[in-house]
Design an enzyme around this catalytic site. Sequence first.
Site, PDB file in Angstrom:
ATOM      1  N   PHE A 119      40.723  50.437  27.478  1.00  0.00           N
ATOM      2  CA  PHE A 119      41.690  49.339  27.744  1.00  0.00           C
ATOM      3  C   PHE A 119      42.322  49.458  29.135  1.00  0.00           C
ATOM      4  O   PHE A 119      43.541  49.329  29.289  1.00  0.00           O
ATOM      5  CB  PHE A 119      42.801  49.306  26.695  1.00  0.00           C
ATOM      6  CG  PHE A 119      42.377  48.825  25.321  1.00  0.00           C
ATOM      7  CD1 PHE A 119      41.110  48.328  25.088  1.00  0.00           C
ATOM      8  CD2 PHE A 119      43.278  48.855  24.251  1.00  0.00           C
ATOM      9  CE1 PHE A 119      40.727  47.881  23.829  1.00  0.00           C
ATOM     10  CE2 PHE A 119      42.917  48.405  22.987  1.00  0.00           C
ATOM     11  CZ  PHE A 119      41.636  47.928  22.780  1.00  0.00           C
ATOM     12  N   ASN A 143      42.313  38.200  24.259  1.00  0.00           N
ATOM     13  CA  ASN A 143      42.064  39.355  23.397  1.00  0.00           C
ATOM     14  C   ASN A 143      43.178  40.374  23.649  1.00  0.00           C
ATOM     15  O   ASN A 143      43.404  40.784  24.783  1.00  0.00           O
ATOM     16  CB  ASN A 143      40.677  39.922  23.735  1.00  0.00           C
ATOM     17  CG  ASN A 143      40.284  41.108  22.883  1.00  0.00           C
ATOM     18  OD1 ASN A 143      41.049  42.066  22.747  1.00  0.00           O
ATOM     19  ND2 ASN A 143      39.096  41.068  22.313  1.00  0.00           N
ATOM     20  N   ASN A 176      42.462  42.762  18.664  1.00  0.00           N
ATOM     21  CA  ASN A 176      41.443  43.808  18.756  1.00  0.00           C
ATOM     22  C   ASN A 176      41.967  45.113  18.162  1.00  0.00           C
ATOM     23  O   ASN A 176      42.868  45.732  18.718  1.00  0.00           O
ATOM     24  CB  ASN A 176      41.034  44.008  20.220  1.00  0.00           C
ATOM     25  CG  ASN A 176      39.951  45.058  20.378  1.00  0.00           C
ATOM     26  OD1 ASN A 176      39.367  45.495  19.389  1.00  0.00           O
ATOM     27  ND2 ASN A 176      39.675  45.458  21.607  1.00  0.00           N
ATOM     28  N   SER A 179      38.247  48.746  19.017  1.00  0.00           N
ATOM     29  CA  SER A 179      37.673  49.510  20.118  1.00  0.00           C
ATOM     30  C   SER A 179      37.641  50.988  19.746  1.00  0.00           C
ATOM     31  O   SER A 179      38.639  51.521  19.266  1.00  0.00           O
ATOM     32  CB  SER A 179      38.506  49.323  21.390  1.00  0.00           C
ATOM     33  OG  SER A 179      38.164  50.336  22.318  1.00  0.00           O
ATOM     34  N   GLY A 275      24.708  46.213  23.327  1.00  0.00           N
ATOM     35  CA  GLY A 275      23.377  45.788  23.737  1.00  0.00           C
ATOM     36  C   GLY A 275      22.381  45.834  22.598  1.00  0.00           C
ATOM     37  O   GLY A 275      22.755  45.890  21.424  1.00  0.00           O
ATOM     38  N   GLY A 304      24.481  42.592  20.742  1.00  0.00           N
ATOM     39  CA  GLY A 304      23.024  42.723  20.870  1.00  0.00           C
ATOM     40  C   GLY A 304      22.257  41.442  21.108  1.00  0.00           C
ATOM     41  O   GLY A 304      21.057  41.382  20.843  1.00  0.00           O
TER      42      GLY A 304
HETATM   43  C1  LIG Z   1      32.176  47.722  29.489  1.00  0.00           C
HETATM   44  C2  LIG Z   1      32.615  47.062  28.234  1.00  0.00           C
HETATM   45  C3  LIG Z   1      33.976  46.831  28.032  1.00  0.00           C
HETATM   46  C4  LIG Z   1      34.416  46.215  26.868  1.00  0.00           C
HETATM   47  N1  LIG Z   1      35.748  45.985  26.703  1.00  0.00           N
HETATM   48  C5  LIG Z   1      36.176  45.351  25.590  1.00  0.00           C
HETATM   49  C6  LIG Z   1      37.542  45.065  25.419  1.00  0.00           C
HETATM   50  O1  LIG Z   1      38.382  45.365  26.274  1.00  0.00           O
HETATM   51  N2  LIG Z   1      37.925  44.443  24.279  1.00  0.00           N
HETATM   52  C7  LIG Z   1      37.031  44.073  23.299  1.00  0.00           C
HETATM   53  O2  LIG Z   1      37.431  43.491  22.299  1.00  0.00           O
HETATM   54  N3  LIG Z   1      35.716  44.313  23.450  1.00  0.00           N
HETATM   55  C8  LIG Z   1      35.274  44.943  24.562  1.00  0.00           C
HETATM   56  N4  LIG Z   1      33.942  45.189  24.714  1.00  0.00           N
HETATM   57  C9  LIG Z   1      33.016  44.833  23.630  1.00  0.00           C
HETATM   58  C10 LIG Z   1      32.348  43.472  23.856  1.00  0.00           C
HETATM   59  O3  LIG Z   1      33.290  42.439  23.903  1.00  0.00           O
HETATM   60  C11 LIG Z   1      31.315  43.187  22.759  1.00  0.00           C
HETATM   61  O4  LIG Z   1      31.987  43.071  21.525  1.00  0.00           O
HETATM   62  C12 LIG Z   1      30.260  44.276  22.641  1.00  0.00           C
HETATM   63  O5  LIG Z   1      29.870  44.739  23.901  1.00  0.00           O
HETATM   64  C13 LIG Z   1      29.017  43.798  21.887  1.00  0.00           C
HETATM   65  O6  LIG Z   1      28.385  42.734  22.554  1.00  0.00           O
HETATM   66  P1  LIG Z   1      27.091  42.930  23.503  1.00  0.00           P
HETATM   67  O7  LIG Z   1      26.069  43.713  22.729  1.00  0.00           O
HETATM   68  O8  LIG Z   1      26.670  41.533  23.865  1.00  0.00           O
HETATM   69  O9  LIG Z   1      27.566  43.695  24.692  1.00  0.00           O
HETATM   70  C14 LIG Z   1      33.477  45.817  25.880  1.00  0.00           C
HETATM   71  C15 LIG Z   1      32.114  46.039  26.096  1.00  0.00           C
HETATM   72  C16 LIG Z   1      31.680  46.648  27.245  1.00  0.00           C
HETATM   73  C17 LIG Z   1      30.210  46.876  27.452  1.00  0.00           C
END
Ligand SMILES: Cc1cc2nc3c(=O)[nH]c(=O)nc-3n(C[C@H](O)[C@H](O)[C@H](O)COP(=O)(O)O)c2cc1C
Length: 344
Positions: A119, A143, A176, A179, A275, A304
């Site tokens: 965060f 968020n 949220n 995390s 991912g 993903g």
């Molecule tokens: C570098 C990074 C930082 C993230 N920061 C947050 C965040 O601050 N708050 C949150 O709810 N999700 C955060 N996420 C999660 C993403 O919003 C998402 O839920 C997660 O990456 C799954 O989606 P994806 O597979 O398309 O990346 C973060 C993801 C990444 C990769």
Amino acid sequence: MYNFIKSILFLWSPEKAHHLTMRLLSLVYKLPGGQWILKKLFCYSNEKTKVNIAGITLKNGVGLAAGFDKDAKYIDELACLGFGFIEIGTLTPKAQPGNEKPRLFRLQKDEALINRMGFNNGGVDAAVERLKKVKSDIIIGGNIGKNKLTPNEEAFKDYAYCFEKLYNHVHYFVVNVSSPNTPGLRELQEKPALKKILTGLKTMRTGYIKDGQVSKPVFLKIAPDLTHSQLDDIIDLALEINLDGLVATNTTIDRTELLTSESELTQIGNGGLSGKPLKKSSDEVLKYLANGLQNRVPIMGVGGIHSGQDALNKIKLGASAIQIYTGFIYEGPSIIKRLVKAIS
Ligand SMILES: Cc1cc2nc3c(=O)[nH]c(=O)nc-3n(C[C@H](O)[C@H](O)[C@H](O)COP(=O)(O)O)c2cc1C
């Protein structure tokens, strides 16, 4: 074309590459005709792509997931890439630096990322000042989370603070509690703690409605690592308190079935995996929630998504809209148009 750009960007550390790309995007956006070119290249929205979720109309159902533009610095620029909505945050009441660097890692063989950002953000008040200057009419989600040093018993105050500050500047909220990078945060996914935070926000919102303001939906973002019994509790609570929506899912702490070697994973250490390898567990959670909720509470599907088929699958499993983060990094901005076409 993007493969070439990516091969250069991937020479930098993931966090540096992120800031560099955003500065470049901002530069193109500011060039004469830059916005026109970006929209022409990447945007695809029309009557057929519109999506309604929790009373909000999105230009299209493909959103940018939280964490990418935590501090709301690039909303106008990102809106030119064709997203139907952008989720900022996670924002906390006070600014905080997050964990020590390096804290973001590429797992190229798996088309995945591991992050333990923790965060890092400039605080909700600074974000509000930026939101006041946004020109785009794109739907924005806020968020919200708690500061690292706030004990869980006091967490509801942090959520309430962010909710109040953002109320006039975002279209929906995401609480949220999922995390893996803030110690103890995921304990707030237990029913009593969740109930306190969510009902508190709903009560605050009632106050705003009296002032003639529009009711802003509150979503809850959950982890993909919850047991069926924990998911049953979330379903019960969502129905009991009339929750506006769920976001499924955040990153996972699971490391099974990865192509990346054990030694590399050990070297990287803790963090949330996102991912391609997240898709399976994220889809399972989405399916379980959708079956339990039977369309009574809408769900945003995230985790993903790297292709049109992945996006369509989330919709078929019960998502009303989707979000991407890691797929955007690996596939580039043209993925947005592909996903919009696939689901509309
Ligand atoms: C570098 C990074 C930082 C993230 N920061 C947050 C965040 O601050 N708050 C949150 O709810 N999700 C955060 N996420 C999660 C993403 O919003 C998402 O839920 C997660 O990456 C799954 O989606 P994806 O597979 O398309 O990346 C973060 C993801 C990444 C990769």
